[in-house]
Every structure is written in C-alpha cells, then in structure tokens.
Design a protein around this motif. Structure first.
Motif, short mmCIF file in Angstrom:
data_model
loop_
_atom_site.label_atom_id
_atom_site.label_comp_id
_atom_site.label_asym_id
_atom_site.label_seq_id
_atom_site.Cartn_x
_atom_site.Cartn_y
_atom_site.Cartn_z
N PHE A 136 0.82 -1.22 0.00
CA PHE A 136 0.00 0.00 0.00
C PHE A 136 0.85 1.27 0.00
CE2 PHE A 136 -2.96 -2.88 2.50
CZ PHE A 136 -3.79 -3.14 1.42
N MET A 137 2.18 1.11 0.18
CA MET A 137 3.05 2.27 0.36
C MET A 137 4.21 2.27 -0.63
SD MET A 137 3.42 2.35 4.52
CE MET A 137 4.18 3.99 4.51
N PRO A 138 4.53 3.40 -1.26
CA PRO A 138 5.78 3.48 -2.01
C PRO A 138 6.95 3.27 -1.04
CG PRO A 138 4.35 5.35 -2.52
CD PRO A 138 3.77 4.67 -1.33
N GLY A 139 7.78 2.27 -1.30
CA GLY A 139 8.74 1.82 -0.30
C GLY A 139 10.11 2.44 -0.42
N HIS A 170 7.80 6.29 4.71
CA HIS A 170 8.51 5.02 4.60
C HIS A 170 10.01 5.23 4.71
CE1 HIS A 170 9.65 1.02 3.24
NE2 HIS A 170 8.39 0.66 3.46
N ARG A 171 10.49 6.35 4.21
CA ARG A 171 11.92 6.68 4.36
C ARG A 171 12.31 6.69 5.84
NH1 ARG A 171 15.18 10.58 0.99
NH2 ARG A 171 17.21 10.59 2.02
N ASN A 172 11.45 7.27 6.66
CA ASN A 172 11.74 7.34 8.09
C ASN A 172 11.80 5.95 8.73
OD1 ASN A 172 11.79 10.15 8.03
ND2 ASN A 172 9.59 10.32 8.48
N MET A 173 11.10 4.99 8.13
CA MET A 173 11.11 3.64 8.66
C MET A 173 12.27 2.80 8.14
SD MET A 173 7.13 2.39 8.74
CE MET A 173 6.93 2.46 6.95
N ALA A 174 12.63 2.98 6.86
CA ALA A 174 13.51 2.02 6.21
C ALA A 174 14.87 2.55 5.78
CB ALA A 174 12.79 1.43 4.98
N GLU A 175 15.13 3.86 5.95
CA GLU A 175 16.44 4.38 5.53
C GLU A 175 17.53 3.81 6.43
OE1 GLU A 175 18.62 8.63 4.48
OE2 GLU A 175 16.76 8.62 5.69
N PRO A 176 18.64 3.35 5.85
CA PRO A 176 19.73 2.82 6.68
C PRO A 176 20.18 3.83 7.73
CG PRO A 176 20.11 2.32 4.38
CD PRO A 176 18.92 3.22 4.41
#
Length: 265
Positions: A145-148, A253-259
């Motif tokens: 549902f989200m651009p990842g 999503h960046r806030n969740m998945a950015e290294p």
C-alpha cells in the motif's frame, strides 16, 4: 517420506517464519504437507512438523526459476495427490536505496516474489480448476500500500501481488477455487536480517508473531475471504495509506527504512 493419500496442502517459503507456521496450522487440520524452500533448513522444518504428527514431504527448490517450480509440480504428480491448498508464501526483501543495490539482487526479489510466484500459481491453480476445487493463499503485504523508499522493489512486488490476487479471484469466481491475499505487517521473522534492514526503525520495531499471522491467514483462506490484513495496528495503517497521498507515504517510509534511521530516532 512420501505424502499419504489424504488432503494435500502445499506451502512455499516454509523453512521458517510465516510459511512454517502456515504449514503447522495445515498439519494440525489434518492435511498432508508438501513444503518447499530454497535452503536446507526446509528438511529440518519437515522433521519438526513430523514430530507433531503431520505427514510431510520436503523439497529444496529455487522457486524463482522455472526448473524449481517444475520440481515442485513434479512432486505433486509423483505422489498422485490432488492439491487442496496452495499457500504461496515464498518471498524475499531488499533494503537500501535502489541505485545502491546490486541489480542481480533486484532481479532476485522480482523473480522470487513475482515471476516464480506467478508460475507456481499458474501451474497449481490450473490443477485446481481442472479438479473443480481448491483454495489459494497468496502472501502479499501491507507494504504493497506504500511506495517503499529504501525498500522500493520489495514494496512494488507486494503491490503487484496484492492487485493480482484480486484479479485472479474474480476470474475464478464461477469455479470452486478461491483466492485469498494475506497482508501482514512487520512480522518477527528472518526477513529483516536477510534484507539488510536491521539498522532501521522498521527493523528495530516491535513485530507481530508469525504464528498469529499464519492462523489469521489460514482461517481467512478456509472461509473464502478475498483478503485479510493481520493485526489491528496493521488494519489502521492500511486504512490510512488508502487516503494518504503517495508522496507523503514515500516520505514516511523513508523514516522507517532508511539505513541508520534506528540511530536517528
């Protein structure tokens, strides 16, 4: 150990996590099991399931390839068993920015999550339509549902599966074959380690129990439901995603998945 002559459930990606738990539920429900994964651990999983009383055949097959899918289909034929359940759960993820990823790894995600899954669904779904019964469970994700951002290919692959499951369900609505899409959120499996996401907020977050996710998905499949989002928190997240602009979702999503995001919080 050969499959018996009982009801047959096929589970892919069953060496651990949601796939293993789906197999465990099906075994408890009296199904003979044909489980597959691309690693030796699938045979250990089979021993674990047999210890609970299930009849299990395990095969190590690379289901992102036509040869791997054919290996699984040949095993069904060799045991002269009609597939009652297909739980297409095999999948993999990939973290980090798209342009920093190795294109070979990118193709691996697409071939596993999309191409190989479709080939398996085409083969086994065709068997089910011919025998006039069967139930299919496809493991999608609320990630679809989200651009990842920093997980772009994985999320896109799950968006494909989420969409495809509804289309296939519609095409089969006049048959006795049902299609259900299980859409879990972050679940406590080896996914985040394998995808290189441990140093992220999502990698460090509290996750759902794979046994609970599997139970939810299995019951939805047996009830003939079109889709199921597991967990109240994930249902809320999915509902919010449906009314939020894509740009906002991509930033979130960046806030969740950015290294390194786990160190910035």
């Amino acid at each position: 150990m050969p499959i018996g002559m009982g009801k047959l459930a096929i589970v892919t990606g069953a060496s651990s996590g949601i796939g293993l738990e789906l197999a465990r539920v099906a075994g408890r429900e009296g199904y003979d099991l044909l489980i597959a994964a691309d690693e030796e651990a699938i045979h250990t999983a089979a021993e674990d399931l047999r210890a609970s009383g299930a009849t299990v055949t395990s095969i190590m097959a690379d289901l992102l390839t036509s040869a791997g899918v054919a290996q699984l289909v040949d095993q069904i034929a060799a045991n002269r068993a009609e597939p009652e359940l297909l739980m297409a759960n095999a999948g993999c993820g990939l973290g980090h920015a798209f342009l920093d990823q190795d294109i070979v790894d990118v193709r691996h995600v697409i071939d596993t999550n999309v191409t190989g899954t479709l080939e398996l669904l085409h083969a086994v779904g065709g068997m089910m339509r011919a025998q006039r019964h069967g139930r299919i469970l496809i493991t999608g994700s609320i990630a679809g549902f989200m651009p990842g951002s920093f997980q772009a290919v994985y999320n896109a692959s799950k968006a494909f599966l989420n969409s495809f499951s509804f289309a296939l369900r519609e095409e089969l609505k006049d048959t006795s074959v049902t299609v259900t899409c299980l859409m879990p959120g972050a679940t406590e499996t080896r996914f985040f380690e394998r995808a290189g996401l441990l140093d992220t907020n999502i990698g460090q977050s509290e996750k759902d129990d794979p046994a609970d996710v599997a139970e939810t998905g299995f019951r939805a499949m047996m009830n003939g439901e079109g889709d199921i989002v597991s967990g109240v928190k994930n249902k809320l997240q999915a509902a919010i995603a449906n009314v939020t602009p894509s740009g906002v979702l991509a930033s979130a999503h960046r806030n969740m998945a950015e290294p390194g995001s786990s160190r910035k919080s």
